[in-house]
Design an enzyme around this catalytic site. Structure first.
Site, PDB file in Angstrom:
ATOM      1  N   CYS A 254      23.995  20.697 -28.961  1.00 46.11           N
ATOM      2  CA  CYS A 254      23.130  19.975 -29.909  1.00 46.11           C
ATOM      3  C   CYS A 254      22.544  18.704 -29.323  1.00 46.11           C
ATOM      4  CB  CYS A 254      23.918  19.650 -31.169  1.00 46.11           C
ATOM      5  SG  CYS A 254      24.450  21.129 -32.051  1.00 46.11           S
TER       6      CYS A 254
ATOM      7  N   GLY B 182      29.319  14.885 -29.463  1.00 47.01           N
ATOM      8  CA  GLY B 182      29.767  16.109 -30.099  1.00 47.01           C
ATOM      9  C   GLY B 182      29.425  17.287 -29.206  1.00 47.01           C
ATOM     10  N   CYS B 183      29.122  18.399 -29.799  1.00 45.46           N
ATOM     11  CA  CYS B 183      28.787  19.605 -29.055  1.00 45.46           C
ATOM     12  C   CYS B 183      27.583  19.363 -28.147  1.00 45.46           C
ATOM     13  CB  CYS B 183      28.475  20.730 -30.043  1.00 45.46           C
ATOM     14  SG  CYS B 183      27.935  22.249 -29.246  1.00 45.46           S
ATOM     15  N   PHE B 184      27.720  19.666 -26.867  1.00 45.31           N
ATOM     16  CA  PHE B 184      26.604  19.388 -25.961  1.00 45.31           C
ATOM     17  C   PHE B 184      25.406  20.281 -26.230  1.00 45.31           C
ATOM     18  CE2 PHE B 184      29.613  21.412 -22.602  1.00 45.31           C
ATOM     19  CZ  PHE B 184      29.348  22.706 -23.015  1.00 45.31           C
TER      20      PHE B 184
END
Length: 169
Positions: A15, A11-13
């Site tokens: 995070c 997902g979002c890097f």
């Protein structure tokens, strides 16, 4: 000291950095892009979902202090491995989950790990195990985001947690 590299798309890097960044044996983490068909992509290109790239992290680690299986444990605690369309409130192909292996040992470890946890889920695990492709570091403002902008990072984490709780009920 021997340093190995591992590559995870979760997902979002933003995070994906902090969960790994707190252990002895983790020598460095870089946010970036990989798996797509565009050379040297920018965030603006990747966020369109048309480049084929995943948002990913490159982790440099000392395998004597931090084995690859421990990286897998941390990775799978951060994601929903059954979601093929993104992660939590981050939707789109750039937010898919994958492990990019750099050698056969990593490939085998990842495949075995997925097999061992599949029974914990009522849907198939869709996290991909793919061969390493060129990793492109993201722009500087994406590096160590959780330290640069702790307030926004905390909000991002809170949204992920709320979404994860809502979808698991």
């Amino acid at each position: 000291m021997k340093i190995n590299k591992a590559y995870f798309a979760g997902g979002c890097f933003w995070c994906m950095v902090k969960p790994f960044d707190q252990y002895e044996g983790i020598e460095g983490i870089i946010s970036g892009y990989m798996g797509g068909h565009v050379d040297n992509p920018t965030y603006e290109q990747v966020k369109t979902g048309t480049t084929g790239h995943y948002e990913a992290v490159e982790i440099e680690y000392d395998p004597a202090l931090f084995p690859f299986d421990k990286l897998l444990d941390i990775f799978f605690k951060q994601i929903d491995p059954t979601d093929a369309d993104g992660q939590f409130h981050d939707r789109g192909s750039q937010y898919r989950t994958a492990i990019f292996y750099v050698n056969e040992a990593q490939k085998e470890a990842a495949e075995n790990y997925i097999t061992s946890i599949q029974s914990q889920y009522n849907k198939p695990i869709v996290t991909e195990v793919l061969p390493y492709k060129t990793f492109y570091a993201a722009e500087e403002y994406h590096q160590n985001y959780y330290m640069k902008d702790p307030e926004n990072y905390a909000q991002e984490q809170q949204l992920r947690q709320q979404y994860a709780t809502k979808t698991s009920q």
